[in-house]
Design an enzyme around this catalytic site. Structure first.
Site, PDB file in Angstrom:
ATOM      1  N   THR A 178      28.460  35.602  46.452  1.00 53.31           N
ATOM      2  CA  THR A 178      29.640  34.909  45.933  1.00 53.31           C
ATOM      3  C   THR A 178      29.761  35.146  44.433  1.00 53.31           C
ATOM      4  O   THR A 178      28.766  35.311  43.731  1.00 53.31           O
ATOM      5  CB  THR A 178      29.562  33.403  46.221  1.00 53.31           C
ATOM      6  N   ASP A 179      31.009  35.134  43.947  1.00 51.50           N
ATOM      7  CA  ASP A 179      31.296  35.384  42.537  1.00 51.50           C
ATOM      8  C   ASP A 179      30.922  34.188  41.669  1.00 51.50           C
ATOM      9  O   ASP A 179      30.569  33.119  42.149  1.00 51.50           O
ATOM     10  CB  ASP A 179      32.792  35.675  42.348  1.00 51.50           C
ATOM     11  N   LYS A 180      31.058  34.396  40.396  1.00 49.30           N
ATOM     12  CA  LYS A 180      30.845  33.342  39.410  1.00 49.30           C
ATOM     13  C   LYS A 180      31.721  32.128  39.715  1.00 49.30           C
ATOM     14  O   LYS A 180      32.927  32.237  39.920  1.00 49.30           O
ATOM     15  CB  LYS A 180      31.202  33.902  38.026  1.00 49.30           C
ATOM     16  N   HIS A 208      36.351  39.910  44.683  1.00 52.86           N
ATOM     17  CA  HIS A 208      37.679  39.407  44.295  1.00 52.86           C
ATOM     18  C   HIS A 208      38.726  39.517  45.390  1.00 52.86           C
ATOM     19  O   HIS A 208      39.885  39.127  45.173  1.00 52.86           O
ATOM     20  CB  HIS A 208      38.221  40.119  43.042  1.00 52.86           C
TER      21      HIS A 208
END
Length: 564
Positions: free
Chosen positions: A166-168, A410
């Site tokens: 998972t992203d930031k 994204h």
């Protein structure tokens, strides 16, 4: 009497030599050992691969490379002068007493079922020196004794694999990591949780098959995205995007169609502006137009303005009456947006936009570092559903659920961002499917704030593999009550509170509304033709769009493009 070296035990007993014979030389001894080794392996000493020193994988007695040995393997066995490299015996770590050495304990391949709140972390994946979920999780494993000190310096030693990266700032109500752990202690899960911050929880550690990889055996993943319903309102009539949409609708003879796609919200801004005039007086009329030109320039995006100076300016009050009036206009706008309730007709437009993503499509426009011809840019979306709205702290929210096999970096946020802007700008839904084509376009990346991983699914493993090897299935349903309580306390509440304080979603959409460039004008009735005309005027290439507010994540580009 056997013939042996002083350093190594005899490979096989040799018959006693007659008294008249000379003692065996080193070369005859080596041949005797090689021949006895070949008989020990079940191969004869004559012909084929069992010819001892003259055939097979090794170095011939004449020092030449055996033809069955690869070049790299041969070089590994030679020193700089071409001689056979001597064996290096293993030695214990220096400076470690016998009493300080850990007892070796058996490790088992397991799946660790976890939840976490991504606020304050630079994403799931280890990315030193930045703070990551995996960093805290691995540290807790070591502290709890699930990973030995000898393996504590590198997660690869424990075969550490994540199911979804998972992203930031992105949360996970359910995620899985697989690795080898020491799990003899029945209290290992409470010990791990005691070493973790409250926003990361381990629900269970489940024994799996020895070759299990949570990434390879994950069939699909489900994500949820929470968004205020007011982001689907049209742009303010005074904004750059709203004016362009009306202009191109007339120019492309699509005015009737454009107005029909905005019919259920056509009077919303007129009503709100009337309330502004009613509360602030006629002097607010000239301010309304100016507000839309300056409204969503976040402090950290303003040029030649230090953040501390901007904050001090807000604390000390506005310098003149016009700025003070503009601030009051913004406050009324936000009050009215939070009071907005989406109509059934508008909600159906939102659902129709998200349905365009279902199926297998090329998503190279929705990620980074991919080309249209890259096979990995094709992804399959099983469903994209929008639940009925609900109200939290006077703001109406929509819960959007997407189910897909896997996602790129994204990708989900850009899918949400494009659907959001298509509905807001009165664009036809088919513009989304056009974005799957070879034309390169800029797609706004919706804030990370609303995104969370619901959980991965292991259908094939549960139905076939786990049953065959008598292993427990991997299913988050058994922890549903605990996970729901965790989501309410650490995920949902943080999303709602942060939006209440910072207006993150409003900043995102109004940044795009006021972006004075043709970059996003493909959302108008003219479609991609606008981009062609703009590119021709600028020498064949459009300038790259700037990053949307609150979406900076440069460190994420250093750790790969796979999200989950």
């Amino acid at each position: 009497m056997s013939t042996t070296n002083n350093d190594t035990p005899a490979v096989a007993a040799a018959p006693a030599a007659p008294p008249s014979r000379k003692p065996p030389t080193d070369s005859t001894e080596q041949q005797s050992q090689q021949q006895s080794a070949s008989h020990r392996d079940g191969r004869s000493g004559r012909g084929g691969r069992g010819q001892g020193a003259s055939r097979g994988r090794g170095v011939n007695t004449n020092g030449k490379r055996n033809k069955n040995m690869g070049r790299n393997e041969y070089n590994r066995h030679q020193d700089d002068n071409g001689r056979k490299r001597p064996r290096t015996d293993w030695k214990p770590l220096e400076g470690v007493d016998d009493a300080d050495r850990e007892e070796r304990k058996p490790k088992r391949k397991v799946a660790v079922m976890i939840s976490y709140c991504g606020s304050g972390y630079k994403g799931m994946q280890l990315n030193p020196p930045f703070k990551s979920i995996e960093g805290d999780l691995f540290e807790a494993f070591v502290q709890a004794g699930a990973i030995s000190r000898a393996n504590s310096d590198d997660p690869k030693k424990s075969s550490f694999v994540r199911c979804a990266r998972t992203d930031k700032g992105v949360h996970a109500a359910g995620n899985v990591v697989s690795l080898k752990l020491i799990v003899e202690d029945p209290e290992i899960v409470p010990k791990i949780n005691a070493a973790l911050p409250e926003q990361i929880r381990v629900w269970d550690i489940i024994r799996t098959t020895g070759s299990f990889s949570c990434y390879q055996l994950c069939d699909s993943r489900k994500y949820e995205y929470l968004v205020p319903s007011h982001v689907f309102l049209p742009p303010h009539p005074g904004s750059f995007l709203a004016k362009a949409c009306l202009k191109y609708a007339k120019q492309e003879d699509d005015l009737e169609g454009y107005l029909s796609r905005q019919k259920e919200v056509e009077d919303w801004w007129t009503t709100v502006n009337d309330k502004v005039i009613q509360q602030l007086g006629d002097e607010a009329r000239p301010v309304i137009e100016k507000v839309m030109a300056e409204e969503e320039k976040p402090v950290d995006k303003q040029e030649d303005t230090e953040p501390n100076e901007a904050i001090e300016g807000e604390k000390d009050g506005e310098k003149d009456g016009e700025d003070s009036l503009a601030r009051k206009v913004r406050e009324i706008y936000m009050q009215e947006k939070r009071a907005y309730r989406i109509s059934p007709e508008r909600l159906e437009r939102v659902r129709e936009a998200f349905r365009q993503f279902v199926g297998t499509n090329n998503y190279y426009n929705f990620t980074i570092d991919k080309t249209f011809k890259d096979p990995s840019a094709k992804r399959h979306i099983r469903s994209f559903e929008v639940n009925d709205p609900f109200v939290i702290s006077s703001t109406e929210w929509l819960s959007i659920h997407v189910h897909g096999q896997s996602f790129m970096m994204h990708q989900i946020r850009k899918m949400v961002g494009l659907a959001m802007m298509v509905v807001r700008s009165g664009c036809v839904p088919s513009r989304i499917t056009e974005a799957f084509g070879p034309r390169k376009i800029a797609v706004g990346k919706a804030p990370a704030l609303g995104l969370l991983l619901e959980h991965p699914l292991f259908t094939h493993y549960n139905e076939k593999i786990s049953k065959g090897f008598d292993r427990e299935p991997l299913d988050f349903e058994k922890y549903k009550d605990d996970i729901d309580a965790f989501k309410q306390k650490f995920i949902y509440s943080k999303i709602y509170d942060q939006e209440e304080r910072e207006n993150t979603f409003t900043a995102f959409v109004q940044y795009l509304d006021c972006y004075r460039s043709p970059t996003y004008l493909y959302l108008t009735s003219a479609g991609f033709k606008v981009l062609d005309e703009a590119a021709a005027k600028s020498g064949g290439k459009l300038p790259a769009p700037k990053e949307e507010p609150d979406n900076e994540s440069d460190e994420e580009t250093m750790i790969g493009t796979e999200e989950g």
